[in-house]
Design a protein around this motif. Structure first.
Motif, mmCIF file in Angstrom:
data_model
loop_
_atom_site.group_PDB
_atom_site.id
_atom_site.type_symbol
_atom_site.label_atom_id
_atom_site.label_comp_id
_atom_site.label_asym_id
_atom_site.label_seq_id
_atom_site.Cartn_x
_atom_site.Cartn_y
_atom_site.Cartn_z
ATOM 1 N N LEU A 220 30.328 67.595 26.859
ATOM 2 C CA LEU A 220 31.004 67.918 25.608
ATOM 3 C C LEU A 220 32.182 66.986 25.326
ATOM 4 O O LEU A 220 32.973 67.238 24.411
ATOM 5 C CB LEU A 220 31.491 69.363 25.630
ATOM 6 C CG LEU A 220 30.389 70.433 25.589
ATOM 7 C CD1 LEU A 220 30.979 71.819 25.742
ATOM 8 C CD2 LEU A 220 29.582 70.330 24.298
ATOM 9 N N ARG A 221 32.297 65.920 26.095
ATOM 10 C CA ARG A 221 33.373 64.962 25.873
ATOM 11 C C ARG A 221 32.856 63.620 25.353
ATOM 12 O O ARG A 221 33.592 62.637 25.349
ATOM 13 C CB ARG A 221 34.145 64.733 27.177
ATOM 14 C CG ARG A 221 34.945 65.948 27.632
ATOM 15 C CD ARG A 221 35.659 65.664 28.938
ATOM 16 N NE ARG A 221 36.515 66.782 29.353
ATOM 17 C CZ ARG A 221 37.139 66.841 30.523
ATOM 18 N NH1 ARG A 221 37.017 65.848 31.396
ATOM 19 N NH2 ARG A 221 37.898 67.875 30.822
ATOM 20 N N LYS A 222 31.621 63.597 24.920
ATOM 21 C CA LYS A 222 31.026 62.337 24.481
ATOM 22 C C LYS A 222 31.609 61.839 23.173
ATOM 23 O O LYS A 222 31.589 60.648 22.897
ATOM 24 C CB LYS A 222 29.505 62.500 24.335
ATOM 25 C CG LYS A 222 28.747 62.580 25.644
ATOM 26 C CD LYS A 222 27.270 62.760 25.395
ATOM 27 C CE LYS A 222 26.719 61.662 24.494
ATOM 28 N NZ LYS A 222 25.271 61.826 24.250
ATOM 29 N N LEU A 226 32.060 66.686 19.444
ATOM 30 C CA LEU A 226 31.671 67.594 20.515
ATOM 31 C C LEU A 226 32.889 68.190 21.209
ATOM 32 O O LEU A 226 32.880 69.369 21.590
ATOM 33 C CB LEU A 226 30.797 66.858 21.533
ATOM 34 C CG LEU A 226 29.404 66.426 21.060
ATOM 35 C CD1 LEU A 226 28.684 65.649 22.155
ATOM 36 C CD2 LEU A 226 28.568 67.636 20.651
ATOM 37 N N THR A 227 33.937 67.398 21.379
ATOM 38 C CA THR A 227 35.137 67.892 22.035
ATOM 39 C C THR A 227 35.795 69.014 21.240
ATOM 40 O O THR A 227 36.338 69.967 21.804
ATOM 41 C CB THR A 227 36.136 66.742 22.239
ATOM 42 O OG1 THR A 227 35.515 65.708 23.018
ATOM 43 C CG2 THR A 227 37.383 67.212 22.958
ATOM 44 N N LEU A 228 35.736 68.916 19.907
ATOM 45 C CA LEU A 228 36.395 69.902 19.053
ATOM 46 C C LEU A 228 35.581 71.179 18.863
ATOM 47 O O LEU A 228 36.143 72.223 18.501
ATOM 48 C CB LEU A 228 36.690 69.288 17.682
ATOM 49 C CG LEU A 228 37.772 68.214 17.632
ATOM 50 C CD1 LEU A 228 37.834 67.603 16.236
ATOM 51 C CD2 LEU A 228 39.122 68.792 18.019
ATOM 52 N N ILE A 229 34.275 71.124 19.073
ATOM 53 C CA ILE A 229 33.422 72.276 18.753
ATOM 54 C C ILE A 229 33.830 73.541 19.516
ATOM 55 O O ILE A 229 33.927 74.622 18.911
ATOM 56 C CB ILE A 229 31.938 71.926 18.979
ATOM 57 C CG1 ILE A 229 31.441 71.043 17.827
ATOM 58 C CG2 ILE A 229 31.089 73.186 19.071
ATOM 59 C CD1 ILE A 229 30.012 70.569 17.988
ATOM 60 N N ILE A 337 25.402 69.960 18.774
ATOM 61 C CA ILE A 337 25.289 69.925 20.228
ATOM 62 C C ILE A 337 23.868 69.549 20.642
ATOM 63 O O ILE A 337 23.658 68.697 21.516
ATOM 64 C CB ILE A 337 25.692 71.282 20.831
ATOM 65 C CG1 ILE A 337 27.192 71.503 20.664
ATOM 66 C CG2 ILE A 337 25.328 71.348 22.312
ATOM 67 C CD1 ILE A 337 27.684 72.820 21.206
ATOM 68 N N GLY A 338 22.885 70.156 20.002
ATOM 69 C CA GLY A 338 21.504 69.888 20.367
ATOM 70 C C GLY A 338 21.090 68.444 20.144
ATOM 71 O O GLY A 338 20.228 67.918 20.855
#
Length: 412
Positions: A220-222, A226-229, A337-338
């Protein structure tokens, strides 16, 4: 989706059993969600007790990442059967205590915490079930059927719950919920065989438990998106807390009772169902970042309307709009995410998302519990709406660069 895909699902007994057992269990959960609020009010007469009960049921979601790793290691079936059987026993015991006049607020709090713990431990197993029951090409239609049956079950449960609680009292709704859990445990335990479970458990167990968890965090850090989700999910679910916890008392004050609250929940579910229909028809053409922003704005405005007007029609209209906003936010976040997380890390990524999102609601509920009986519900509605509007502005500002680079699709 092709005709052969539909034919395969029609002949897939395990998937059909899972579909029906899940739907009837969701029907029972909807019944009890209407009943539990009024059972707490009967026992305590306190809106603060409502918020505390809901918070206790949600706190165990902190364990979701651990449950995700255990699901990958052990497979889903045992966890699902054990959790459903135990939750059925808890609900039946709670119903019996209510009917026998033995129920106390402490028993309700304990049952809420235990049910929350069992739900958290089986949540990742339930999320991973469909890919282990159907072929990869059948996943979109299978997930669509699961969502449609589930929303229909929730609508029916909300409608029946209002009538059942009004005519017979909340204990009977809790008892029926307990029976649906037992039916699900028997059906899944006896009739569902999860295919390829051994392969799905993967080879990453050699890395160690905490290393596996760190792998989910790293996924989730890509990107900034993704980091904010997870943080955005926390804010969105925090805003939902006052709506779920305080509305039963609001409906009581308006003289609408359980029937009014069940109608409120039905319209909220109908709004979410409308969002699902929109994505089923035009999802490929909707830019996910912008759709999330629109959903947050709509959610904030709907809560502001409920806070400002406070009438029964305004609450119902706000409920439908709020349900639509939830769907407009959640589905694009799952899509993001998916599409950006590797398949080998999806289970842990979604478990972390669920854990973080679920954390927002109990934190808010615990914070407002001391003031819930003194401060008008409209104040909390307004604060929640303001939080969503600020989240919309922050999300748009932080992700607009990545949104511009996100692949656009024009097909519908």
């Amino acid at each position: 989706m092709t005709a052969p895909s539909l034919a395969r699902l029609r002949h897939n007994r395990a998937f059909k059993v899972w579909l029906l057992s899940t739907a009837q269990s969701q029907l029972g959960t909807a019944l009890s969600s209407v009943a539990l609020g009024f059972l707490v009010l009967e026992q305590t007469g306190s809106a603060g007790s409502l918020t505390l009960t809901l918070a206790l049921s949600l706190l165990p979601n902190l364990l979701l990442p651990l449950a995700g790793v255990w699901t990958d290691r052990l497979g889903p079936k045992g966890l699902l059967v054990a959790a459903d059987a135990l939750r059925g026993g808890v609900q039946l015991a709670l119903a019996a205590a209510a009917l026998l006049g033995l129920l106390t607020p402490e028993l309700i709090y304990a049952a809420a915490l235990l049910n929350g713990l069992l739900g958290a431990m089986s949540g990742p197993a339930a999320s991973s079930a469909v890919p282990l029951l159907v072929e990869a090409d059948d996943l979109p239609r299978a997930n669509g059927l699961l969502a449609s049956f589930g929303q229909g079950a929730w609508l029916a449960g909300y409608a029946a719950g209002g009538v059942l609680v009004t005519l017979l009292g909340p204990a009977w709704a809790l008892g029926l919920d307990g029976l649906t859990y037992l039916v699900a445990a028997l059906a899944v335990g006896g009739l569902v065989q999860f295919r390829h479970a051994a392969q799905a458990q993967g080879s990453e167990t050699a890395l160690g438990f905490w290393a596996e968890l760190r792998g989910g965090v790293s996924a989730l850090r890509k990107s900034r998106t993704l980091t904010l989700i997870p943080g955005l999910a926390l804010v969105a679910n925090a805003a939902l807390g006052p709506v779920l916890a305080l509305t039963p008392a609001v409906m009581d004050n308006l003289g609408r009772g359980a029937a009014g609250y069940s109608l409120f929940l039905m319209l909220e579910t109908g709004g979410a169902l409308l969002a699902g229909t929109i994505f089923a028809r035009w999802g490929g053409a909707l830019p996910p970042h912008a759709t999330v922003t629109a959903g947050l704005l709509l959610g904030g405005l709907s809560l502001a309307m409920m806070a400002g007007l406070g009438t029964f029609p305004a609450l119902l209209a706000g409920s439908a709009l709020f349900g639509l906003s939830v769907g407009l936010v959640n589905t694009p976040l799952v899509t993001l995410i998916g599409s950006q997380v590797a398949a080998s890390h999806l289970g842990r990524a979604f478990a972390l998302l669920s854990m973080t999102g679920s954390l927002g609601m109990p934190l808010v509920l615990l914070a407002i519990t001391p003031q819930a009986d003194q401060v008008p519900a409209s104040t909390f509605y307004g604060l929640a709406g303001a939080g969503l509007l600020l989240a919309a502005a922050g999300w748009w500002a932080a992700t607009r660069t990545e949104a511009a680079a996100y692949p656009r699709r024009t097909s519908v």
